[in-house]
Design a protein around this motif. Sequence first.
Motif, PDB file in Angstrom:
ATOM      1  N   GLU A  64      77.353 -31.065  -0.333  1.00 35.79           N
ATOM      2  CA  GLU A  64      77.242 -32.034   0.755  1.00 35.79           C
ATOM      3  C   GLU A  64      76.115 -31.699   1.719  1.00 35.79           C
ATOM      4  N   LYS A  65      75.933 -30.396   1.990  1.00 36.50           N
ATOM      5  CA  LYS A  65      74.893 -30.012   2.946  1.00 36.50           C
ATOM      6  C   LYS A  65      74.433 -28.588   2.680  1.00 36.50           C
ATOM      7  N   ILE A  66      73.275 -28.279   3.233  1.00 33.97           N
ATOM      8  CA  ILE A  66      72.729 -26.928   3.148  1.00 33.97           C
ATOM      9  C   ILE A  66      72.702 -26.366   4.566  1.00 33.97           C
ATOM     10  N   ASN A  67      73.347 -25.236   4.750  1.00 24.74           N
ATOM     11  CA  ASN A  67      73.327 -24.567   6.057  1.00 24.74           C
ATOM     12  C   ASN A  67      72.124 -23.623   6.149  1.00 24.74           C
ATOM     13  N   ALA A  68      71.822 -22.960   5.043  1.00 25.93           N
ATOM     14  CA  ALA A  68      70.688 -22.032   4.983  1.00 25.93           C
ATOM     15  C   ALA A  68      70.357 -21.802   3.518  1.00 25.93           C
ATOM     16  N   ALA A  69      69.066 -21.581   3.228  1.00 23.57           N
ATOM     17  CA  ALA A  69      68.658 -21.265   1.857  1.00 23.57           C
ATOM     18  C   ALA A  69      67.270 -20.647   1.875  1.00 23.57           C
ATOM     19  N   SER A  70      67.036 -19.746   0.933  1.00 21.08           N
ATOM     20  CA  SER A  70      65.701 -19.150   0.811  1.00 21.08           C
ATOM     21  C   SER A  70      65.432 -18.772  -0.637  1.00 21.08           C
ATOM     22  N   VAL A  71      64.136 -18.749  -0.970  1.00 28.86           N
ATOM     23  CA  VAL A  71      63.677 -18.355  -2.297  1.00 28.86           C
ATOM     24  C   VAL A  71      62.605 -17.292  -2.103  1.00 28.86           C
ATOM     25  N   LYS A  72      62.701 -16.210  -2.883  1.00 29.01           N
ATOM     26  CA  LYS A  72      61.677 -15.165  -2.860  1.00 29.01           C
ATOM     27  C   LYS A  72      61.225 -14.914  -4.288  1.00 29.01           C
ATOM     28  N   VAL A  73      59.914 -15.004  -4.492  1.00 32.45           N
ATOM     29  CA  VAL A  73      59.324 -14.752  -5.804  1.00 32.45           C
ATOM     30  C   VAL A  73      58.375 -13.571  -5.664  1.00 32.45           C
ATOM     31  N   LYS A  74      58.586 -12.531  -6.458  1.00 30.74           N
ATOM     32  CA  LYS A  74      57.659 -11.394  -6.444  1.00 30.74           C
ATOM     33  C   LYS A  74      56.350 -11.867  -7.066  1.00 30.74           C
ATOM     34  N   THR A  75      55.262 -11.793  -6.302  1.00 35.76           N
ATOM     35  CA  THR A  75      53.983 -12.358  -6.737  1.00 35.76           C
ATOM     36  C   THR A  75      53.526 -11.765  -8.062  1.00 35.76           C
ATOM     37  N   THR A  76      53.660 -10.462  -8.242  1.00 38.06           N
ATOM     38  CA  THR A  76      53.209  -9.838  -9.486  1.00 38.06           C
ATOM     39  C   THR A  76      54.139 -10.126 -10.662  1.00 38.06           C
ATOM     40  N   SER A  77      55.260 -10.829 -10.398  1.00 39.99           N
ATOM     41  CA  SER A  77      56.148 -11.201 -11.507  1.00 39.99           C
ATOM     42  C   SER A  77      55.659 -12.466 -12.206  1.00 39.99           C
ATOM     43  N   LEU A  78      54.604 -13.114 -11.687  1.00 36.64           N
ATOM     44  CA  LEU A  78      54.031 -14.280 -12.360  1.00 36.64           C
ATOM     45  C   LEU A  78      53.253 -13.804 -13.580  1.00 36.64           C
ATOM     46  N   LYS A  79      53.687 -14.250 -14.752  1.00 36.02           N
ATOM     47  CA  LYS A  79      53.088 -13.816 -16.016  1.00 36.02           C
ATOM     48  C   LYS A  79      52.648 -15.037 -16.819  1.00 36.02           C
ATOM     49  N   SER A  80      51.460 -14.957 -17.395  1.00 36.96           N
ATOM     50  CA  SER A  80      50.935 -16.040 -18.216  1.00 36.96           C
ATOM     51  C   SER A  80      51.831 -16.269 -19.429  1.00 36.96           C
ATOM     52  N   THR A  81      52.090 -17.526 -19.750  1.00 36.11           N
ATOM     53  CA  THR A  81      52.902 -17.829 -20.942  1.00 36.11           C
ATOM     54  C   THR A  81      52.123 -17.541 -22.217  1.00 36.11           C
ATOM     55  N   LYS A  82      50.816 -17.329 -22.103  1.00 33.11           N
ATOM     56  CA  LYS A  82      49.992 -16.965 -23.269  1.00 33.11           C
ATOM     57  C   LYS A  82      49.814 -15.443 -23.358  1.00 33.11           C
ATOM     58  N   GLU A  83      50.579 -14.709 -22.538  1.00 30.17           N
ATOM     59  CA  GLU A  83      50.545 -13.248 -22.508  1.00 30.17           C
ATOM     60  C   GLU A  83      49.128 -12.717 -22.337  1.00 30.17           C
ATOM     61  N   SER A  84      48.457 -13.258 -21.329  1.00 27.76           N
ATOM     62  CA  SER A  84      47.083 -12.868 -21.047  1.00 27.76           C
ATOM     63  C   SER A  84      47.035 -11.955 -19.827  1.00 27.76           C
ATOM     64  N   ASP A  85      46.750 -10.667 -20.049  1.00 28.14           N
ATOM     65  CA  ASP A  85      46.639  -9.724 -18.933  1.00 28.14           C
ATOM     66  C   ASP A  85      45.499 -10.123 -17.997  1.00 28.14           C
ATOM     67  N   LEU A  86      44.411 -10.675 -18.563  1.00 31.52           N
ATOM     68  CA  LEU A  86      43.274 -11.112 -17.753  1.00 31.52           C
ATOM     69  C   LEU A  86      43.709 -12.231 -16.811  1.00 31.52           C
ATOM     70  N   MET A  87      44.454 -13.203 -17.345  1.00 29.48           N
ATOM     71  CA  MET A  87      44.947 -14.313 -16.519  1.00 29.48           C
ATOM     72  C   MET A  87      45.899 -13.800 -15.438  1.00 29.48           C
ATOM     73  N   ASP A  88      46.794 -12.869 -15.815  1.00 34.04           N
ATOM     74  CA  ASP A  88      47.749 -12.319 -14.851  1.00 34.04           C
ATOM     75  C   ASP A  88      47.009 -11.635 -13.704  1.00 34.04           C
ATOM     76  N   GLY A  89      46.028 -10.827 -14.030  1.00 34.23           N
ATOM     77  CA  GLY A  89      45.261 -10.121 -13.004  1.00 34.23           C
ATOM     78  C   GLY A  89      44.565 -11.082 -12.058  1.00 34.23           C
ATOM     79  N   ARG A  90      43.975 -12.145 -12.612  1.00 29.54           N
ATOM     80  CA  ARG A  90      43.297 -13.152 -11.775  1.00 29.54           C
ATOM     81  C   ARG A  90      44.300 -13.888 -10.891  1.00 29.54           C
ATOM     82  N   THR A  91      45.457 -14.231 -11.462  1.00 27.24           N
ATOM     83  CA  THR A  91      46.497 -14.935 -10.693  1.00 27.24           C
ATOM     84  C   THR A  91      46.949 -14.079  -9.515  1.00 27.24           C
TER      85      THR A  91
END
Length: 193
Positions: A64-91
């Motif tokens: 019915e309602k939201i009193n409070a909510a938050s999302v935290k994403v560790k930036t270095t946890s973003l990984k390319s779906t093509k498993e590209s270390d070069l892309m990950d480093g640039r991201t």
Amino acid sequence: MIRQSILLFLTTLLLAGTVSAQSKFSTKSFQLTINGTSNVHDWSSKATNVVVTGDFGLNSTSLEKINAASVKVKTTSLKSTKESDLMDGRTHSTLKADKYPEITYVFTKVLSVQQSGAETIMNITGNLTLGGVTKPTDLTLRIKTLPGGDLEVKGTRKILMSNHGIKPPSFMLGAMKVGDEVTLTYDVILKKA
């Protein structure tokens, strides 16, 4: 007379508790993907470390309602779906992960709520912090109560990196240029904390 008043008061309290109960939820599972384009090919990254917490008002069948909510994403946890270390480093470099290790979204207000069958569609606003820059950002949440009481929250949102002071990266001495707009897609299962 006094006895009837006490019974009426207790019945009202019990009914109020079943109509709208406050519940705290946290991440059970998640899929969070960022899709983008470039002048050479499309790209995609998935987050592998996402923490969602929320305090919600629920009735017997839906949120019915939201009193409070938050999302935290560790930036270095973003990984390319093509498993590209070069892309990950640039991201990670583009998002200034060394200085800002988390991407966060903090809920501030519900804008609208509507029911569509078993699904609650909720438009909310909150503050998205990306690369150290915070901007108000609206989201449309599609929420379902699952058997067992878990909540599924799904949606998509287009974001311009430049709104957060982020310059889209380029590769191969500028031959490959990444587009400014990215699409965030999320499907999160929340369990009672």
